[in-house]
Write a protein that holds these residues in place. Sequence first.
Motif, PDB file in Angstrom:
ATOM      1  N   ILE A 205       0.860  -1.182   0.000  1.00  0.00           N
ATOM      2  CA  ILE A 205       0.000   0.000   0.000  1.00  0.00           C
ATOM      3  C   ILE A 205       0.896   1.231   0.000  1.00  0.00           C
ATOM      4  CG2 ILE A 205      -1.728   1.322   1.284  1.00  0.00           C
ATOM      5  CD1 ILE A 205      -2.708  -1.291   2.497  1.00  0.00           C
ATOM      6  N   VAL A 206       0.597   2.185  -0.883  1.00  0.00           N
ATOM      7  CA  VAL A 206       1.302   3.462  -0.909  1.00  0.00           C
ATOM      8  C   VAL A 206       0.312   4.563  -0.544  1.00  0.00           C
ATOM      9  CG1 VAL A 206       2.619   5.110  -2.280  1.00  0.00           C
ATOM     10  CG2 VAL A 206       2.913   2.650  -2.665  1.00  0.00           C
ATOM     11  N   LEU A 207       0.623   5.327   0.497  1.00  0.00           N
ATOM     12  CA  LEU A 207      -0.234   6.424   0.935  1.00  0.00           C
ATOM     13  C   LEU A 207       0.379   7.741   0.470  1.00  0.00           C
ATOM     14  CD1 LEU A 207      -0.935   5.196   4.579  1.00  0.00           C
ATOM     15  CD2 LEU A 207      -2.349   4.886   2.551  1.00  0.00           C
ATOM     16  N   PRO A 208      -0.391   8.575  -0.254  1.00  0.00           N
ATOM     17  CA  PRO A 208       0.165   9.828  -0.787  1.00  0.00           C
ATOM     18  C   PRO A 208       0.288  10.895   0.286  1.00  0.00           C
ATOM     19  CG  PRO A 208      -2.149   9.631  -1.373  1.00  0.00           C
ATOM     20  CD  PRO A 208      -1.787   8.354  -0.669  1.00  0.00           C
ATOM     21  N   ALA A 209       1.471  11.452   0.423  1.00  0.00           N
ATOM     22  CA  ALA A 209       1.739  12.488   1.421  1.00  0.00           C
ATOM     23  C   ALA A 209       1.627  13.874   0.802  1.00  0.00           C
ATOM     24  CB  ALA A 209       3.124  12.301   2.020  1.00  0.00           C
ATOM     25  N   CYS A 210       1.246  14.846   1.631  1.00  0.00           N
ATOM     26  CA  CYS A 210       1.216  16.241   1.194  1.00  0.00           C
ATOM     27  C   CYS A 210       2.625  16.810   1.094  1.00  0.00           C
ATOM     28  CB  CYS A 210       0.450  17.089   2.211  1.00  0.00           C
ATOM     29  SG  CYS A 210      -1.322  16.928   2.149  1.00  0.00           S
ATOM     30  N   THR A 211       2.784  17.764   0.232  1.00  0.00           N
ATOM     31  CA  THR A 211       3.972  18.607   0.279  1.00  0.00           C
ATOM     32  C   THR A 211       3.737  19.703   1.314  1.00  0.00           C
ATOM     33  OG1 THR A 211       3.172  20.174  -1.380  1.00  0.00           O
ATOM     34  CG2 THR A 211       4.328  18.217  -2.183  1.00  0.00           C
ATOM     35  N   SER A 212       4.764  20.466   1.612  1.00  0.00           N
ATOM     36  CA  SER A 212       4.613  21.572   2.565  1.00  0.00           C
ATOM     37  C   SER A 212       3.720  22.682   2.019  1.00  0.00           C
ATOM     38  CB  SER A 212       5.987  22.141   2.930  1.00  0.00           C
ATOM     39  OG  SER A 212       6.684  22.544   1.766  1.00  0.00           O
ATOM     40  N   PHE A 213       3.456  22.694   0.712  1.00  0.00           N
ATOM     41  CA  PHE A 213       2.554  23.686   0.125  1.00  0.00           C
ATOM     42  C   PHE A 213       1.087  23.354   0.390  1.00  0.00           C
ATOM     43  CE2 PHE A 213       6.344  23.757  -2.634  1.00  0.00           C
ATOM     44  CZ  PHE A 213       6.710  25.084  -2.464  1.00  0.00           C
ATOM     45  N   GLU A 214       0.816  22.114   0.801  1.00  0.00           N
ATOM     46  CA  GLU A 214      -0.564  21.644   0.941  1.00  0.00           C
ATOM     47  C   GLU A 214      -0.995  21.468   2.389  1.00  0.00           C
ATOM     48  OE1 GLU A 214      -1.225  18.307  -2.111  1.00  0.00           O
ATOM     49  OE2 GLU A 214       0.961  18.523  -1.992  1.00  0.00           O
TER      50      GLU A 214
END
Length: 463
Positions: A205-214
């Motif tokens: 499973i790959v969980l998408p992480a936010c960038t610092s812009f989000e």
Amino acid sequence: QVMGDAAAADEKGGVDSRQVPAQGAQVGREVLGGAGDIQLVPHPGYKVSVGDDHLSLPLCGGEEDRQTAGPTEKVGQRNPHHRVSLLHTNAQHLHLSPEEGVHVGCGWEAHEHQYLYETRPKNVKDPVGAPRFPLWNYLEGEMQAMDMPRQILEGTPYPLRAVFALGMNARMFPNSGRMFHALESLDFFVDTDLFMTDAAKYADIVLPACTSFERGEFKPYPNGTAWYTSPVIEPLGQAKSDTDIITELARYMDLPDEQLKEGYESFVQKYILDDLGFTVEQLKKVDLPIPVCKPEPHVDYQELDKGLKTPTGKFELKSAIMETHPEWGLDALPTYKDPLDGADPEKYPFMFTSGSRIPNAIHSRLHGVPANRSLRPVPTADMNNEDCEALGVKDGDRVTISTPRGSVTVNVHPTHTVPEGLVNLYHGYSEADANSLLDENHLDPYSGFPAYRSTRCAVKKEG
């Protein structure tokens, strides 16, 4: 149980109070007069005394700050940056838990380690790498990841069959191919990342992480100011911040950690802002960082007045901690040892380093962004001009770098910024993985960290 700077462990991350350094135990004998079943880990330079139903200790390092707590009183009101409470009334069975305020270098102390000691699970297995790197485990109290691929593949001292990772970069491991093999052998692997990295491709499973812009976050600064940043854009797709992912998992799995379930903002409020008299909501409303405390002016050598964070409180040429643990097999005195690996220097005459930095890349993060990659699109080894002349190569020629673990073929760049005998290859290229050439067992026995800059290699011109 006492939590506060006066009962702090001598080392970052804390020390199990059952493993009190010799100096700490000696303080306990001298101050307490041999009282039974009392364990102390005092901060160097502090005195601690225990009565029948009270504890007396200085919270700020001076006699004027010495205060006494009754059985259930909180002490430290003179300096609200310290929280100390005496929970046990029987001084003969008083147990002091180490806790260390985290110096954020911004004019105040935070209490992250208080949270760790409040929530750390009991009766669990030792962290990965603890038997192999006991000093690291003693000082840091956390896993040494460099031993993780070995434990996954060998299953000792206990099986490791599942991994949850936040930004796993398998190419940072020496002999990185072995790490990929370890990930492939797991029963279950979850990775959280910004991109579909080489390591993420092995995940179930790959969980998408936010960038610092989000996402927004609490940001302190060295001048005693802070604010809570605002996201520039809303999270793309299903991306979430690392902390939101962990918090939601804790709630869904009903983990026994109420603070974790409450989330990031609650943590910032309780362990940082409560002491400062501000709230997260207040800091969210400001457009620029605002003063949240008056930082104390720096005083040269002030740490020497109250003692350094060593068992003796002194600058130690001979480590008291290592001296009291001969079973670790580590030299308590600084002893020179050749940092290079054991490869044949005749066959591998150059020194290889993969631990350098280049301006357009941070490890694997953002290295695949086309604009960043365009600054050095092709894997390139930097070598001294004289070495290049001896090999008969010029800028852009192809060379093969080899060690006993394998080889990579890359471009070469002659430069005077690299000393003779050294080969520098940045480690972020999948197609020429510098760390695949390193020995996974050539690790510092004290910290467990790899020899990114201490591997023998050979260089041969191609074509």
